[in-house]
Design an enzyme around this catalytic site. Structure first.
Site, mmCIF file in Angstrom:
data_model
loop_
_atom_site.group_PDB
_atom_site.id
_atom_site.type_symbol
_atom_site.label_atom_id
_atom_site.label_comp_id
_atom_site.label_asym_id
_atom_site.label_seq_id
_atom_site.Cartn_x
_atom_site.Cartn_y
_atom_site.Cartn_z
ATOM 1 N N GLU A 64 0.811 -1.207 0.000
ATOM 2 C CA GLU A 64 0.000 0.000 0.000
ATOM 3 C C GLU A 64 0.854 1.271 0.000
ATOM 4 O O GLU A 64 0.416 2.331 0.443
ATOM 5 C CB GLU A 64 -0.957 -0.047 1.198
ATOM 6 C CG GLU A 64 -2.039 -1.092 0.985
ATOM 7 C CD GLU A 64 -2.731 -1.502 2.273
ATOM 8 O OE1 GLU A 64 -3.847 -1.026 2.513
ATOM 9 O OE2 GLU A 64 -2.162 -2.304 3.027
ATOM 10 N N SER A 96 -6.169 -3.705 1.569
ATOM 11 C CA SER A 96 -6.461 -3.266 0.208
ATOM 12 C C SER A 96 -7.017 -4.383 -0.672
ATOM 13 O O SER A 96 -6.894 -4.330 -1.888
ATOM 14 C CB SER A 96 -5.223 -2.662 -0.471
ATOM 15 O OG SER A 96 -4.924 -1.423 0.114
ATOM 16 N N TYR A 110 -9.178 1.469 -5.740
ATOM 17 C CA TYR A 110 -8.169 2.451 -6.143
ATOM 18 C C TYR A 110 -8.100 2.762 -7.632
ATOM 19 O O TYR A 110 -7.499 3.756 -8.010
ATOM 20 C CB TYR A 110 -6.770 1.992 -5.693
ATOM 21 C CG TYR A 110 -6.701 1.701 -4.221
ATOM 22 C CD1 TYR A 110 -6.923 2.723 -3.298
ATOM 23 C CD2 TYR A 110 -6.448 0.428 -3.748
ATOM 24 C CE1 TYR A 110 -6.870 2.470 -1.945
ATOM 25 C CE2 TYR A 110 -6.390 0.161 -2.388
ATOM 26 C CZ TYR A 110 -6.604 1.191 -1.499
ATOM 27 O OH TYR A 110 -6.554 0.936 -0.161
ATOM 28 N N GLY A 118 -7.282 4.792 5.353
ATOM 29 C CA GLY A 118 -6.980 5.745 4.276
ATOM 30 C C GLY A 118 -7.253 7.161 4.746
ATOM 31 O O GLY A 118 -8.232 7.415 5.440
ATOM 32 N N ASP A 131 -15.338 -1.406 10.104
ATOM 33 C CA ASP A 131 -16.154 -1.709 8.918
ATOM 34 C C ASP A 131 -17.158 -2.820 9.213
ATOM 35 O O ASP A 131 -16.818 -3.826 9.841
ATOM 36 C CB ASP A 131 -15.243 -2.145 7.759
ATOM 37 C CG ASP A 131 -14.262 -1.047 7.343
ATOM 38 O OD1 ASP A 131 -14.417 0.100 7.807
ATOM 39 O OD2 ASP A 131 -13.352 -1.348 6.550
ATOM 40 N N GLU A 185 -14.146 -5.730 9.883
ATOM 41 C CA GLU A 185 -12.754 -5.549 10.277
ATOM 42 C C GLU A 185 -12.537 -4.186 10.882
ATOM 43 O O GLU A 185 -13.388 -3.304 10.812
ATOM 44 C CB GLU A 185 -11.823 -5.726 9.063
ATOM 45 C CG GLU A 185 -12.057 -4.699 7.969
ATOM 46 C CD GLU A 185 -10.875 -4.595 7.012
ATOM 47 O OE1 GLU A 185 -9.782 -5.059 7.349
ATOM 48 O OE2 GLU A 185 -11.059 -4.001 5.936
ATOM 49 N N ASN A 208 -9.579 -1.047 10.947
ATOM 50 C CA ASN A 208 -8.378 -0.530 10.286
ATOM 51 C C ASN A 208 -7.768 0.505 11.208
ATOM 52 O O ASN A 208 -8.374 1.541 11.461
ATOM 53 C CB ASN A 208 -8.742 0.112 8.953
ATOM 54 C CG ASN A 208 -9.247 -0.921 7.964
ATOM 55 O OD1 ASN A 208 -8.472 -1.655 7.381
ATOM 56 N ND2 ASN A 208 -10.558 -1.017 7.815
ATOM 57 N N ARG A 236 -10.937 2.927 11.879
ATOM 58 C CA ARG A 236 -12.192 2.849 11.134
ATOM 59 C C ARG A 236 -12.708 1.430 11.281
ATOM 60 O O ARG A 236 -11.963 0.480 11.028
ATOM 61 C CB ARG A 236 -11.958 3.186 9.661
ATOM 62 C CG ARG A 236 -13.250 3.568 8.902
ATOM 63 C CD ARG A 236 -13.011 3.650 7.407
ATOM 64 N NE ARG A 236 -12.799 2.310 6.882
ATOM 65 C CZ ARG A 236 -11.877 1.980 5.982
ATOM 66 N NH1 ARG A 236 -11.077 2.882 5.486
ATOM 67 N NH2 ARG A 236 -11.759 0.735 5.579
HETATM 68 N N1 LIG Z 1 -17.543 -12.149 4.585
HETATM 69 C C1 LIG Z 1 -17.790 -11.281 3.584
HETATM 70 N N2 LIG Z 1 -19.033 -11.175 3.032
HETATM 71 C C2 LIG Z 1 -19.283 -10.305 2.012
HETATM 72 N N3 LIG Z 1 -18.340 -9.503 1.465
HETATM 73 C C3 LIG Z 1 -17.087 -9.564 1.962
HETATM 74 C C4 LIG Z 1 -16.744 -10.447 3.048
HETATM 75 N N4 LIG Z 1 -15.447 -10.288 3.329
HETATM 76 C C5 LIG Z 1 -14.984 -9.357 2.472
HETATM 77 N N5 LIG Z 1 -15.947 -8.918 1.631
HETATM 78 C C6 LIG Z 1 -15.741 -7.934 0.545
HETATM 79 O O1 LIG Z 1 -14.349 -7.849 0.273
HETATM 80 C C7 LIG Z 1 -13.832 -6.561 0.601
HETATM 81 C C8 LIG Z 1 -12.441 -6.672 1.197
HETATM 82 O O2 LIG Z 1 -12.441 -7.482 2.356
HETATM 83 P P1 LIG Z 1 -11.796 -7.006 3.722
HETATM 84 O O3 LIG Z 1 -11.931 -8.100 4.706
HETATM 85 O O4 LIG Z 1 -12.385 -5.696 4.102
HETATM 86 O O5 LIG Z 1 -10.259 -6.876 3.337
HETATM 87 P P2 LIG Z 1 -9.223 -5.648 3.375
HETATM 88 O O6 LIG Z 1 -8.591 -5.706 4.716
HETATM 89 O O7 LIG Z 1 -8.278 -5.951 2.291
HETATM 90 O O8 LIG Z 1 -10.019 -4.383 3.173
HETATM 91 C C9 LIG Z 1 -14.879 -5.961 1.530
HETATM 92 O O9 LIG Z 1 -14.846 -4.559 1.506
HETATM 93 C C10 LIG Z 1 -16.165 -6.549 0.942
HETATM 94 O O10 LIG Z 1 -16.532 -5.868 -0.249
HETATM 95 MG MG LIG Z 2 -11.675 -3.724 4.168
#
Ligand SMILES: Nc1ncnc2c1ncn2[C@@H]1O[C@H](COP(=O)(O)OP(=O)(O)O)[C@@H](O)[C@H]1O
Ligand SMILES: [Mg+2]
Length: 352
Positions: A15, A176, A245, A306, A286, A300, A302, A284
């Site tokens: 990143e 990311s 991005y 960003g 999510d 998750e 963060n 943040r």
């Molecule tokens: N269990 C889930 N159910 C539905 N969508 C998911 C799930 N896990 C991840 N996603 C999708 O994938 C994206 C990236 O996953 P995430 O766990 O937030 O990883 P990162 O830490 O890379 O942001 C999320 O923003 C969402 O759009």
């Molecule tokens: Mg995420």
């Protein structure tokens, strides 16, 4: 008194570019604050630290109190630093490593400490901690590369039986959306795991969670506050790297259009997650929110989200009444407050 704020940016992470963008906005914002002087520290992809093109180092000795200039005419001199703002995302920035160095050097820094950063960055540990405190996370399984090599057939069966499809395969320690796949069919599972294993030897597989993607900004130390939530509307099937991005058709809805009760629940959960994961300064959180089914899951946290002028974290604060430069000033003050409290703690024990 002028306060010297070192902004660390770039870094040895996937990143790197995102960090450069965030740092530009943070430095512009800090420059607007009277009495603040920005010390821009660029970290190359190889990990070299540079101040205006000259190599600098941060040494663990707390007596130094700043950056050590390595070369040039002023080689050997010290640039004193009051607070460090690590505007670094992902590996070596958000994962507790830089925080460990700053703890050793005893320089106040913005954001979570070693444990909060490390646990927040690791999706397996983060979910285990949140779950143990009774916070809502979706079903998941995890395994190591070694286990995958030995028991692949059994793991595929378990995933199909316990999580079903679609499911999400992710490396434990990354951001990311790198290395993440949405898997619709059982035969897609193996290549998805192999892909994720290129980035980490620990893998998490999650059940698909329906609902909208809602994010909430948290600010504070022991008594943090939560912003109004915002919503992400990814332009792709999910919020992958491209949707984040490259393609600019993903939309942020600020504030998210949610029922007042849902807003309150999201804010309460965001604050709980922040405290339970031992965060500080900012984070943040999510979520996936399905209002019809009255379901909220934490996806998750963060710990260094960003931070460009159009990023969700500062935008949510702006919508909640805290403009960008004011947000930066508060973060610097929170860093100093945390460091001052820690400095008062006893570090040794003398038996009577
Ligand atoms: N269990 C889930 N159910 C539905 N969508 C998911 C799930 N896990 C991840 N996603 C999708 O994938 C994206 C990236 O996953 P995430 O766990 O937030 O990883 P990162 O830490 O890379 O942001 C999320 O923003 C969402 O759009
Ligand atoms: Mg995420």
């Amino acid at each position: 008194m002028i306060k010297k704020i070192a902004v660390l940016y770039g870094g040895r992470s996937g990143e790197h570019e995102v960090s450069v963008n965030s740092a530009q906005a943070v430095m512009e914002g800090l420059e607007q604050i009277e009495d603040y002087e920005v010390v821009p520290v660029f970290i190359t992809k190889e990990g070299e630290w540079q101040l205006h093109g000259n190599r600098v180092a941060l040494l663990p000795d707390p007596a130094i109190g700043g950056l050590y200039l390595l070369d040039g005419e002023s080689g050997g001199n010290i640039v004193s630093i009051d607070v460090v703002f690590p505007v670094l995302h992902g590996t070596f920035g958000e994962d507790g490593t830089i925080q460990g160095l700053l703890e050793l050097a005893r320089i106040p820094y913005v954001g979570a400490g070693v444990a909060g950063s490390a646990v927040g960055m690791d999706k397996i540990l983060m979910k285990a901690v949140l779950k143990s405190f009774g916070l809502p996370v979706g079903d998941y399984l995890w395994f190591t590369a070694t286990k995958w090599k030995k028991d692949r057939t059994k793991l595929v069966e378990d995933i199909a039986a316990k999580l079903g499809f679609p499911c999400f395969v992710k490396p434990a320690n990354l951001g990311s959306s790198v290395g993440i796949s949405k898997v619709y069919k059982q035969f897609e599972l193996e290549p998805a795991v192999e892909e994720a294993l290129q980035y980490d030897h620990r893998i998490i597989v999650e059940k698909f969670l329906p609902g909208s993607e809602i994010e909430c900004s948290v600010l504070g130390n022991d008594d943090p506050m939560a912003s109004l939530p915002g919503q992400i509307v990814p332009c792709n099937d999910f919020y992958d790297y491209k949707a984040k991005y490259i393609d600019d058709r993903s939309a942020l809805i600020i504030p998210a259009q949610l029922q007042p009760e849902t807003v309150q629940q999201v804010q309460e959960l965001a604050i709980k997650a922040f405290l339970m994961l031992d965060c500080a300064g900012l984070a943040r959180v999510d979520f996936f929110v399905d209002e019809k089914a009255r379901k909220i899951w934490i996806n998750e946290i963060n710990t260094l989200p960003g931070f460009t002028a159009i990023s969700m974290y500062p935008k949510l604060w702006e919508a909640s009444g805290i403009p960008f430069p004011e947000l930066l000033r508060r973060l610097v003050e929170l860093a100093e407050e945390r460091a001052a409290k820690r400095a008062q703690l006893k570090t040794s024990f003398t038996p009577a």
